[in-house]
Design a protein around this motif. Structure first.
Motif, short mmCIF file in Angstrom:
data_model
loop_
_atom_site.label_atom_id
_atom_site.label_comp_id
_atom_site.label_asym_id
_atom_site.label_seq_id
_atom_site.Cartn_x
_atom_site.Cartn_y
_atom_site.Cartn_z
N GLU A 164 -7.66 -65.71 -19.34
CA GLU A 164 -7.49 -64.53 -20.38
C GLU A 164 -8.82 -63.68 -20.02
O GLU A 164 -8.43 -62.38 -20.02
N SER A 165 -10.00 -64.06 -19.77
CA SER A 165 -11.07 -63.32 -19.29
C SER A 165 -10.73 -62.51 -17.98
O SER A 165 -11.01 -61.25 -18.01
N LEU A 166 -10.26 -63.11 -17.20
CA LEU A 166 -9.83 -62.52 -15.70
C LEU A 166 -8.73 -61.20 -15.99
O LEU A 166 -8.81 -60.43 -15.52
N GLN A 167 -7.75 -61.70 -16.83
CA GLN A 167 -6.81 -60.94 -17.09
C GLN A 167 -7.32 -59.55 -17.93
O GLN A 167 -6.86 -58.69 -17.45
N ALA A 191 -12.39 -65.55 -8.24
CA ALA A 191 -12.41 -64.39 -7.89
C ALA A 191 -11.21 -63.82 -7.24
O ALA A 191 -10.71 -62.71 -7.32
N ARG A 192 -10.47 -64.75 -6.45
CA ARG A 192 -9.27 -64.50 -5.79
C ARG A 192 -8.31 -64.09 -6.88
O ARG A 192 -7.12 -63.36 -6.70
N GLU A 193 -8.27 -64.81 -7.97
CA GLU A 193 -7.21 -65.05 -9.07
C GLU A 193 -7.32 -63.48 -9.64
O GLU A 193 -6.37 -62.71 -9.89
N TYR A 194 -8.64 -63.04 -9.84
CA TYR A 194 -8.89 -61.50 -10.35
C TYR A 194 -8.34 -60.65 -9.42
O TYR A 194 -7.79 -59.62 -9.82
N HIS A 195 -8.71 -60.85 -8.23
CA HIS A 195 -8.20 -59.77 -7.20
C HIS A 195 -6.67 -59.87 -7.25
O HIS A 195 -5.89 -58.67 -6.99
N ARG A 196 -5.99 -61.09 -7.22
CA ARG A 196 -4.40 -60.90 -7.40
C ARG A 196 -3.94 -60.38 -8.55
O ARG A 196 -3.03 -59.52 -8.42
N HIS A 318 -18.52 -60.73 -17.88
CA HIS A 318 -19.18 -61.91 -17.49
C HIS A 318 -17.80 -63.11 -17.64
O HIS A 318 -17.54 -63.09 -18.74
N VAL A 319 -17.73 -64.05 -16.56
CA VAL A 319 -16.91 -65.13 -16.59
C VAL A 319 -17.66 -66.29 -16.25
O VAL A 319 -18.19 -66.39 -15.35
N SER A 320 -17.85 -67.21 -17.34
CA SER A 320 -18.24 -68.63 -17.08
C SER A 320 -17.37 -69.59 -16.74
O SER A 320 -16.67 -69.87 -17.79
N ILE A 321 -17.34 -70.45 -15.88
CA ILE A 321 -16.47 -71.32 -15.52
C ILE A 321 -17.33 -72.84 -16.01
O ILE A 321 -18.02 -73.21 -15.28
#
Length: 463
Positions: A164-167, A191-196, A318-321
């Motif tokens: 959800e944060s990446l979206q 990071a690649r998912e965010y780029h996608r 900020h996204v924390s995994i």
């Protein structure tokens, strides 16, 4: 640069003598010209036929050359138009170029000027074609090279929050994204998912490992250099920022940058411009920046080991995994995914329930990366059979003896030196297959490339 094929050229001019001059001149040089007397007629022709470029007068009755240029660019943004005028001024040339003209010529047009313009236009078209092909190749490479299959695996609430944060970040015009988490949690995958989500598939994704950057070459690697800027700079070279133009730049483990390197990168992030080593001007870049680290940058900024102004620039969103031990419901889906990646499509491996229970009992200090290594090791030990609990061996645990053939022996019949269970299984299988690596890969349930990688890893050689 000579032209290597005839060009289809549309000549647009209300004066017949001018049309005849262009037509005959171009035809004598092997091109395929066609002439018409008005811009409206030219637009109709372009809709029906293919041309490499058009040469158009500016002052014509009805639709003039500038209006023709605008109409063509609206229909076909990549179409080349060269404008010609007997009333050429600097202002009119600038206006034509701003509207998208490929070039501007003044009447009377000399033959050598026209030839030079055709060569320039051809170069531009060739570069654009190469750029299109390169972007397609980049997209294909990125789709094939994306870690963990290119998607975030996991059904836990924690991973749902990450998605959800990446979206949200991708949907906004977020200039910088900071991804944090322990080593091995999958920061580059995020990071690649965010780029996608944020960019087109053919837009570049450039990943830079900050710890791997030599201190003396940081500027060159990130910002590029010109030929002769320093010893060994034999050609111009783009840096990571320019390579990522139009896409995403991923700076992995940015916390490992030295204070000097942090200062160098801060201005580029602030201004979105770079200055090549040896260059004389700055170049603008359009990038989405993603930085990742396993360190607590806030604490480091308080101690002065990380610049607080750089942290503010990076930490726009900020996204924390979370670590894998805090989302155990993701272990089995991830393990099944890695199992499918590690085996060939013809002989996919399967995890038995007892193997899944064994995987769930571990706390994974190495996170997702450790889980992947564990699954790949289990695939080798299972030798194409369903993976059992005995095949699940963790790097820091007491290994379970695999169901494997007798240890390999040398030419004199003596046992070889002690090897890790994986290496022993690989060697025994290779010997059973008479060192036919493709047959051995199929027997182990591995892809050919995966077997070759493990042979190199364990330095396995035929005796």
């Amino acid at each position: 640069m000579p032209l290597n094929r005839p060009l289809r050229i549309l000549v647009v001019d209300d004066e017949e003598l001018v049309r005849v001059f262009f037509h005959d001149f171009l035809e004598q040089r092997g091109h395929l010209p066609r002439a018409c007397a008005s811009a409206a007629e030219a637009l109709t022709i372009i809709e029906k036929e293919e041309f490499d470029l058009a040469i158009s007068d500016i002052r014509m009755p009805g639709m003039d050359g500038l209006q023709f240029l605008a109409a063509v660019r609206e229909r076909r943004p990549d179409f080349c138009v060269v404008l010609v005028s007997a009333y050429g001024t600097v202002d009119s040339a600038i206006q034509a170029l701003r509207l998208g003209a490929a070039d501007f010529l003044r009447k009377p047009v000399r033959g050598d000027e026209l030839v030079a313009v055709l060569e320039r236009v051809t170069r531009l078209r060739r570069l654009e074609e190469e750029r299109t092909q390169l972007r397609g190749a980049i997209g294909a490479i990125q789709r094939g090279a994306t870690p963990q299959g290119g998607v975030l695996i996991g059904n836990s609430p924690a991973m749902a929050q990450v998605r959800e944060s990446l979206q949200m970040a991708a949907a906004s015009n977020c200039p910088s994204l900071l991804i944090t988490g322990e080593t091995g949690v999958g920061k580059e995958v995020a990071a690649r998912e965010y780029h996608r989500l944020a960019r087109a598939a053919t837009d570049p994704f450039i990943a830079v490992s900050c710890p791997a950057l030599p201190e003396t070459l940081i500027e060159s690697e990130l910002f590029g250099h010109l030929k002769g800027a320093f010893t060994g700079a034999a050609v111009d070279r783009l840096g990571a920022f320019e390579l990522a133009h139009g896409g995403t730049l991923f700076l992995d483990e940015i916390g490992d940058l030295s204070p000097a390197a942090q200062a160098k990168i801060l201005r580029a992030i602030e201004t979105r411009t770079v200055h090549r080593v040896g260059g004389t001007y700055e170049r603008a870049v359009d990038i989405r920046l993603v930085a990742a680290t396993h360190q607590d940058l806030l604490k480091r900024s308080e101690t002065g080991s990380f610049r607080s102004d750089l942290l503010y620039r990076l930490n726009v969103f900020h996204v924390s995994i979370p670590p894998l031990r805090e989302r155990t419901e993701d272990i089995v889906p991830l393990a099944r995914h890695f199992c499918s990646l590690a085996t060939s499509q013809s002989r996919p491996a399967a995890l038995t329930p007892d193997a899944e229970k064994a995987l769930l009992r571990h706390d994974y200090p190495g996170n997702v990366r450790e889980l992947r290594n564990t699954v790949e090791r289990a695939v080798i030990l299972a030798r194409g059979e369903p993976i059992q609990a005995k095949h699940v061996q963790f790097a820091h645990a007491t290994p379970v003896q695999p169901c494997a053939p007798a240890p390999a022996r040398d030419a004199g019949g003596e046992p070889t030196r002690d090897e890790p269970p994986e290496a022993a299984t690989l060697r025994a299988t290779l010997e059973d297959c008479h060192w036919n690596r493709r047959t051995a890969a199929a027997k182990l349930g591995l892809t050919y490339d995966a077997l070759l990688w493990r042979i190199r890893k364990y330095h396995i050689a035929e005796h």
